[in-house]
Design a protein around this motif. Structure first.
Motif, PDB file in Angstrom:
ATOM      1  N   ALA A 138      -1.776  -7.415  -5.217  1.00 48.96           N
ATOM      2  CA  ALA A 138      -2.102  -6.132  -4.589  1.00 48.96           C
ATOM      3  C   ALA A 138      -1.688  -6.126  -3.121  1.00 48.96           C
ATOM      4  O   ALA A 138      -1.161  -5.128  -2.615  1.00 48.96           O
ATOM      5  N   ARG A 139      -1.905  -7.238  -2.454  1.00 54.44           N
ATOM      6  CA  ARG A 139      -1.549  -7.337  -1.035  1.00 54.44           C
ATOM      7  C   ARG A 139      -0.040  -7.196  -0.838  1.00 54.44           C
ATOM      8  O   ARG A 139       0.420  -6.516   0.067  1.00 54.44           O
ATOM      9  N   ASN A 140       0.717  -7.829  -1.727  1.00 54.67           N
ATOM     10  CA  ASN A 140       2.177  -7.732  -1.621  1.00 54.67           C
ATOM     11  C   ASN A 140       2.677  -6.335  -1.979  1.00 54.67           C
ATOM     12  O   ASN A 140       3.658  -5.843  -1.411  1.00 54.67           O
ATOM     13  N   SER A 141       1.993  -5.678  -2.940  1.00 52.47           N
ATOM     14  CA  SER A 141       2.460  -4.370  -3.410  1.00 52.47           C
ATOM     15  C   SER A 141       2.286  -3.273  -2.361  1.00 52.47           C
ATOM     16  O   SER A 141       3.009  -2.270  -2.395  1.00 52.47           O
ATOM     17  N   ILE A 142       1.314  -3.430  -1.451  1.00 52.83           N
ATOM     18  CA  ILE A 142       1.113  -2.403  -0.430  1.00 52.83           C
ATOM     19  C   ILE A 142       1.834  -2.750   0.874  1.00 52.83           C
ATOM     20  O   ILE A 142       1.667  -2.072   1.891  1.00 52.83           O
ATOM     21  N   GLY A 143       2.617  -3.826   0.824  1.00 55.85           N
ATOM     22  CA  GLY A 143       3.494  -4.137   1.946  1.00 55.85           C
ATOM     23  C   GLY A 143       2.848  -4.828   3.122  1.00 55.85           C
ATOM     24  O   GLY A 143       3.379  -4.765   4.235  1.00 55.85           O
TER      25      GLY A 143
END
Length: 234
Positions: free
Chosen positions: A55-60
Protein backbone atom coordinates in the motif's frame (compact mmCIF):
# COMPACT_ATOMS: atom_id res chain seq x y z
CA UNK A 1 12.75 15.37 26.34
CA UNK A 2 11.84 16.51 22.79
CA UNK A 3 14.71 14.42 21.42
CA UNK A 4 13.66 11.29 23.34
CA UNK A 5 9.90 11.50 22.89
CA UNK A 6 9.37 10.13 19.34
CA UNK A 7 11.45 7.03 20.06
CA UNK A 8 9.92 6.56 23.52
CA UNK A 9 6.39 6.79 22.12
CA UNK A 10 7.11 4.16 19.45
CA UNK A 11 8.73 1.83 22.01
CA UNK A 12 5.78 2.26 24.41
CA UNK A 13 3.26 1.48 21.66
CA UNK A 14 5.33 -1.58 20.72
CA UNK A 15 5.25 -2.83 24.31
CA UNK A 16 1.48 -2.31 24.62
CA UNK A 17 0.73 -4.25 21.44
CA UNK A 18 3.09 -7.09 22.37
CA UNK A 19 1.72 -7.27 25.93
CA UNK A 20 -1.86 -7.46 24.69
CA UNK A 21 -0.97 -10.39 22.44
CA UNK A 22 -0.07 -12.66 25.38
CA UNK A 23 -3.57 -13.19 26.90
CA UNK A 24 -5.03 -13.47 23.40
CA UNK A 25 -2.49 -16.15 22.49
CA UNK A 26 -3.36 -17.98 25.72
CA UNK A 27 -6.99 -18.15 24.58
CA UNK A 28 -5.97 -19.43 21.14
CA UNK A 29 -3.87 -22.23 22.66
CA UNK A 30 -7.08 -24.05 23.48
CA UNK A 31 -7.61 -24.62 19.76
CA UNK A 32 -4.11 -24.58 18.23
CA UNK A 33 -1.00 -26.65 18.95
CA UNK A 34 1.71 -24.36 20.44
CA UNK A 35 4.28 -24.74 17.66
CA UNK A 36 1.68 -24.12 14.94
CA UNK A 37 0.32 -21.09 16.83
CA UNK A 38 3.83 -19.61 16.94
CA UNK A 39 3.94 -20.06 13.16
CA UNK A 40 0.52 -18.48 12.56
CA UNK A 41 1.34 -15.47 14.73
CA UNK A 42 4.47 -14.69 12.74
CA UNK A 43 2.84 -15.41 9.40
CA UNK A 44 0.15 -12.91 10.39
CA UNK A 45 2.85 -10.40 11.26
CA UNK A 46 4.62 -10.87 7.94
CA UNK A 47 1.44 -10.83 5.85
CA UNK A 48 0.11 -7.68 7.50
CA UNK A 49 3.37 -5.83 6.99
CA UNK A 50 3.56 -7.04 3.39
CA UNK A 51 0.14 -5.45 2.80
CA UNK A 52 1.37 -2.19 4.40
CA UNK A 53 4.49 -2.22 2.23
CA UNK A 54 2.45 -2.76 -0.96
CA UNK A 55 0.00 0.00 0.00
CA UNK A 56 2.84 2.38 0.84
CA UNK A 57 4.49 1.78 -2.53
CA UNK A 58 1.19 2.07 -4.43
CA UNK A 59 0.49 5.60 -3.15
CA UNK A 60 3.98 6.75 -4.07
CA UNK A 61 5.53 7.29 -0.66
CA UNK A 62 9.33 7.61 -0.84
CA UNK A 63 10.99 4.25 -0.13
CA UNK A 64 12.97 3.68 3.04
CA UNK A 65 16.53 2.29 2.85
CA UNK A 66 16.20 -1.42 2.13
CA UNK A 67 18.11 -4.42 3.43
CA UNK A 68 21.46 -5.03 1.77
CA UNK A 69 23.23 -8.28 0.88
CA UNK A 70 25.72 -7.64 3.68
CA UNK A 71 22.81 -7.71 6.15
CA UNK A 72 22.01 -11.36 5.38
CA UNK A 73 24.02 -13.00 8.23
CA UNK A 74 22.46 -10.65 10.78
CA UNK A 75 18.99 -11.19 9.30
CA UNK A 76 19.34 -14.98 9.52
CA UNK A 77 20.41 -14.70 13.17
CA UNK A 78 17.47 -12.38 13.92
CA UNK A 79 14.96 -14.72 12.25
CA UNK A 80 16.37 -17.77 14.05
CA UNK A 81 16.60 -16.27 17.55
CA UNK A 82 13.60 -13.95 17.62
CA UNK A 83 11.32 -15.50 15.03
CA UNK A 84 11.83 -19.26 15.38
CA UNK A 85 13.13 -19.99 18.89
CA UNK A 86 11.52 -17.15 20.88
CA UNK A 87 7.85 -17.59 19.91
CA UNK A 88 7.97 -21.38 20.13
CA UNK A 89 9.38 -21.25 23.66
CA UNK A 90 6.76 -18.66 24.62
CA UNK A 91 3.83 -20.70 23.27
CA UNK A 92 4.95 -23.89 25.03
CA UNK A 93 5.58 -21.90 28.22
CA UNK A 94 2.23 -20.14 27.95
CA UNK A 95 0.50 -23.52 27.60
CA UNK A 96 1.83 -24.36 31.09
CA UNK A 97 1.47 -20.92 32.72
CA UNK A 98 -1.35 -18.46 33.37
CA UNK A 99 -1.56 -15.44 31.05
CA UNK A 100 -1.07 -12.94 33.90
CA UNK A 101 2.03 -14.70 35.22
CA UNK A 102 3.40 -15.04 31.69
CA UNK A 103 2.92 -11.31 31.04
CA UNK A 104 4.90 -10.50 34.18
CA UNK A 105 7.63 -12.96 33.26
CA UNK A 106 7.95 -11.26 29.87
CA UNK A 107 9.41 -8.21 31.63
CA UNK A 108 12.60 -10.28 31.68
CA UNK A 109 12.99 -9.54 27.97
CA UNK A 110 13.75 -5.87 28.62
CA UNK A 111 16.15 -6.71 31.42
CA UNK A 112 17.95 -9.33 29.33
CA UNK A 113 18.14 -6.88 26.42
CA UNK A 114 19.77 -4.28 28.67
CA UNK A 115 22.14 -6.83 30.19
CA UNK A 116 23.37 -7.99 26.77
CA UNK A 117 23.73 -4.38 25.62
CA UNK A 118 25.79 -3.54 28.72
CA UNK A 119 28.00 -6.59 29.01
CA UNK A 120 28.37 -7.72 25.39
CA UNK A 121 28.20 -4.47 23.42
CA UNK A 122 29.60 -2.21 26.12
CA UNK A 123 26.76 0.31 26.09
CA UNK A 124 26.76 2.94 28.81
CA UNK A 125 24.47 2.29 31.80
CA UNK A 126 23.84 5.33 33.98
CA UNK A 127 22.36 5.26 37.47
CA UNK A 128 18.83 6.10 36.32
CA UNK A 129 18.74 3.17 33.85
CA UNK A 130 20.10 0.72 36.45
CA UNK A 131 17.56 1.89 39.03
CA UNK A 132 14.77 1.58 36.47
CA UNK A 133 15.80 -1.97 35.59
CA UNK A 134 15.91 -2.87 39.28
CA UNK A 135 12.43 -1.41 39.81
CA UNK A 136 11.04 -3.44 36.90
CA UNK A 137 12.54 -6.64 38.27
CA UNK A 138 11.37 -5.96 41.83
CA UNK A 139 7.84 -5.06 40.75
CA UNK A 140 7.46 -8.14 38.58
CA UNK A 141 8.80 -10.38 41.37
CA UNK A 142 6.35 -8.97 43.93
CA UNK A 143 3.35 -9.31 41.59
CA UNK A 144 4.28 -12.78 40.35
CA UNK A 145 5.17 -14.21 43.78
CA UNK A 146 2.72 -17.09 44.41
CA UNK A 147 1.07 -17.50 47.79
CA UNK A 148 2.71 -20.89 48.30
CA UNK A 149 6.21 -19.58 47.55
CA UNK A 150 8.51 -19.55 44.56
CA UNK A 151 7.46 -21.88 41.75
CA UNK A 152 10.08 -22.23 39.03
CA UNK A 153 8.10 -24.63 36.86
CA UNK A 154 8.84 -25.65 33.29
CA UNK A 155 6.46 -23.05 31.88
CA UNK A 156 8.28 -20.20 33.63
CA UNK A 157 11.66 -21.48 32.45
CA UNK A 158 10.42 -21.72 28.85
CA UNK A 159 9.12 -18.14 28.96
CA UNK A 160 12.43 -16.98 30.45
CA UNK A 161 14.20 -18.74 27.58
CA UNK A 162 11.96 -16.91 25.10
CA UNK A 163 12.91 -13.61 26.75
CA UNK A 164 16.61 -14.38 26.32
CA UNK A 165 16.06 -15.32 22.65
CA UNK A 166 14.22 -12.03 22.04
CA UNK A 167 16.89 -10.09 23.95
CA UNK A 168 19.50 -11.47 21.54
CA UNK A 169 17.17 -10.58 18.66
CA UNK A 170 16.72 -7.00 19.97
CA UNK A 171 20.43 -6.37 20.18
CA UNK A 172 21.09 -7.85 16.74
CA UNK A 173 18.21 -5.82 15.27
CA UNK A 174 19.98 -2.60 16.28
CA UNK A 175 22.61 -3.39 13.66
CA UNK A 176 19.90 -3.14 11.01
CA UNK A 177 17.95 -0.25 12.55
CA UNK A 178 18.79 2.04 9.63
CA UNK A 179 16.96 -0.28 7.23
CA UNK A 180 13.23 -0.09 6.48
CA UNK A 181 11.50 -1.23 9.69
CA UNK A 182 8.48 -2.56 7.79
CA UNK A 183 10.65 -4.60 5.41
CA UNK A 184 12.74 -6.01 8.24
CA UNK A 185 9.71 -7.05 10.31
CA UNK A 186 7.97 -8.43 7.20
CA UNK A 187 10.90 -10.65 6.20
CA UNK A 188 11.33 -11.85 9.76
CA UNK A 189 7.64 -12.70 10.11
CA UNK A 190 7.27 -14.54 6.82
CA UNK A 191 10.55 -16.46 7.11
CA UNK A 192 10.07 -17.47 10.75
CA UNK A 193 6.38 -18.26 10.29
CA UNK A 194 6.99 -20.47 7.27
CA UNK A 195 9.83 -22.29 9.06
CA UNK A 196 7.77 -23.01 12.17
CA UNK A 197 4.70 -23.97 10.12
CA UNK A 198 6.74 -26.51 8.16
CA UNK A 199 8.17 -28.00 11.37
CA UNK A 200 4.78 -28.12 13.14
CA UNK A 201 2.98 -29.73 10.21
CA UNK A 202 5.81 -32.21 9.66
CA UNK A 203 5.37 -33.41 13.23
CA UNK A 204 1.62 -33.82 12.78
CA UNK A 205 0.09 -30.66 14.23
CA UNK A 206 -3.60 -30.57 13.20
CA UNK A 207 -4.91 -27.56 11.30
CA UNK A 208 -7.53 -25.60 13.29
CA UNK A 209 -10.71 -24.09 11.87
CA UNK A 210 -10.57 -21.05 9.60
CA UNK A 211 -11.94 -18.71 12.29
CA UNK A 212 -9.13 -19.72 14.64
CA UNK A 213 -6.55 -19.33 11.87
CA UNK A 214 -7.91 -15.85 11.08
CA UNK A 215 -7.82 -14.86 14.76
CA UNK A 216 -4.25 -16.10 15.12
CA UNK A 217 -3.14 -14.17 12.03
CA UNK A 218 -4.83 -10.99 13.32
CA UNK A 219 -3.16 -11.24 16.73
CA UNK A 220 0.19 -11.81 15.03
CA UNK A 221 -0.30 -8.87 12.67
CA UNK A 222 -0.77 -6.41 15.55
CA UNK A 223 1.04 -8.00 18.49
CA UNK A 224 4.13 -9.10 16.58
CA UNK A 225 4.27 -7.33 13.20
CA UNK A 226 3.20 -3.81 14.14
CA UNK A 227 4.92 -4.17 17.50
CA UNK A 228 8.25 -5.15 15.94
CA UNK A 229 8.09 -2.36 13.36
CA UNK A 230 7.43 0.18 16.12
CA UNK A 231 10.29 -1.28 18.18
CA UNK A 232 12.72 -0.85 15.28
CA UNK A 233 11.50 2.72 14.75
CA UNK A 234 11.88 3.42 18.48
Amino acid sequence: MQRLWPGAAAALASAILFGASTPLAKLLLGDVEPWLLAALLYLGAGAGLLAIRIARNSIGLPPEPGLKARDTPWLIAIVFSGGVIGPVLLMFGLARTGAASASLLLTLEGLATMAIAWFVYGENANRRIVLGAGAILAGAAVLAWPSQGVALNLGALLIAGACVAWAIDNNLTRRLSNADAVQLAMVKGLAAGATNAAIALTFGAPLPGMSVVAGSLAVGCLGYGASLALFVVG
